[in-house]
Design an enzyme around this catalytic site. Structure first.
Site, PDB file in Angstrom:
ATOM      1  CE  LYS A  63      -3.865  -2.208   2.327  1.00 36.33           C
ATOM      2  NZ  LYS A  63      -4.798  -2.178   3.454  1.00 36.33           N
ATOM      3  CG  ASP A  99      -7.868  -0.032   3.995  1.00 34.12           C
ATOM      4  OD1 ASP A  99      -8.692  -0.867   3.570  1.00 34.12           O
ATOM      5  OD2 ASP A  99      -6.637  -0.153   3.828  1.00 34.12           O
TER       6      ASP A  99
END
Ligand code: NDP
Length: 267
Positions: A63, A99
């Protein structure tokens, strides 16, 4: 037909293909979603292009690399420094982080004061969204080094030792495990005696673990101590629903996307 994929290492366990493919089929959106095992993080952007992906979800451990390799990063991802969703727009890779909002939309009620265990990428997403909603929180981590970037942002932090001495009497109504303790082992994210004090009857803290697919030792202990518990299952669904909203360019509402994904998720 458009191609999408989840990229990570490992990747075989990922539930993302079933969620996104179900959505594409239901909406008759001409696309297919696969999974791709990447070994070299520096090849991430190049792979997205050579595989001709219209979009991708990026998972552990890429990420941060995704954040660095996108041509443009939008929204809360800029603050978090990590990207889990990429969309190709006219050949440019646009990065988002779903997220943070995914986590927030799973909260059943707005907490008053939150204790976040862990200072990795997921903790950065959770703290950014709590900060945006002006909900007070403390980031607690085993080692000091990772807390540095949180301090730079002006967030309240503590190591395990500092916590026992200074913050234990604070009233937290939500304790979140954002560490990987309990994922592939039987470890607790914080010494047992501290967790027992946090969840002792009458204090009323709820327990939330971002890990999904198993009951972690953290949730098991919190449950035994009478806390209300939630695992990371719904967070996974919510972040996928927001990502798909980007993939289909907003052609369907997040609420409808969630409803469609939920059908296969609960099956
Ligand atoms: P990182 O590797 O970035 O961070 C890991 C953190 O866990 C560090 O703060 C580390 O502390 C801490 N840690 C690891 N082991 C222990 C231990 N035994 N005791 C105490 N602390 C420990 O991980 P991520 O933030 O990327 O991921 C964390 C978890 O979140 C994973 O389990 C992942 O699967 C889950 N996740 C779930 C999502 C969902 O949708 N449900 C979405 C994203 C992630 P230290 O600095 O001391 O090493």
């Amino acid at each position: 037909m458009r191609q999408y994929a989840v990229i990570g290492n490992p990747i075989s366990h990922s539930k993302s293909p079933i969620l996104h493919n179900t959505l594409f089929q239901t909406l008759k959106f001409p696309a297919f979603y696969g999974r791709y095992l990447l070994t070299k993080e520096e090849k991430l952007a190049e792979k997205i292009r050579t595989l001709r992906l219209s979009g991708a979800n990026i998972t552990v451990p890429f990420k941060e690399a995704a954040f660095r390799q996108c041509d443009e990063v939008r929204g809360i991802a800029k603050q978090i420094g990590s990207v889990n969703t990429i969309v190709q727009e006219d050949g440019r890779l646009i990065g988002y982080n779903t997220d943070a909002n995914g986590f927030f939309s799973t909260l059943k009620r707005e907490p008053r004061r939150v204790l976040i265990l862990g200072a990795g990428g997921t903790s950065r997403a959770i703290s950014a969204i709590l900060n945006e909603h002006k909900i007070p929180f403390l980031v607690l981590n085993r080692s000091k080094a990772r807390l540095e970037s949180f301090r730079t942002l002006g967030y309240k932090t503590a190591t395990h030792e500092e916590f026992s001495a200074r913050f234990l009497e604070d009233e937290f109504d939500l304790v979140i495990n954002s560490t990987s303790a309990g994922l592939d082992d039987n470890e607790l994210p914080l010494p047992r005696e501290l967790l027992m004090l946090l969840f002792k009857r009458g204090r009323g803290a709820d327990a939330y673990d971002v890990i999904y697919g198993k009951q972690t030792p953290f949730l098991k202990l919190a449950n035994e101590l009478g806390a209300k518990i939630s695992d990371g299952r719904m967070m996974l669904l919510e972040q996928a629903a927001i990502a798909s909203h980007y993939f289909i360019n907003g052609a369907e509402s997040i609420m409808k996307i969630r409803e469609i994904m939920l059908r296969v998720y609960s099956a």
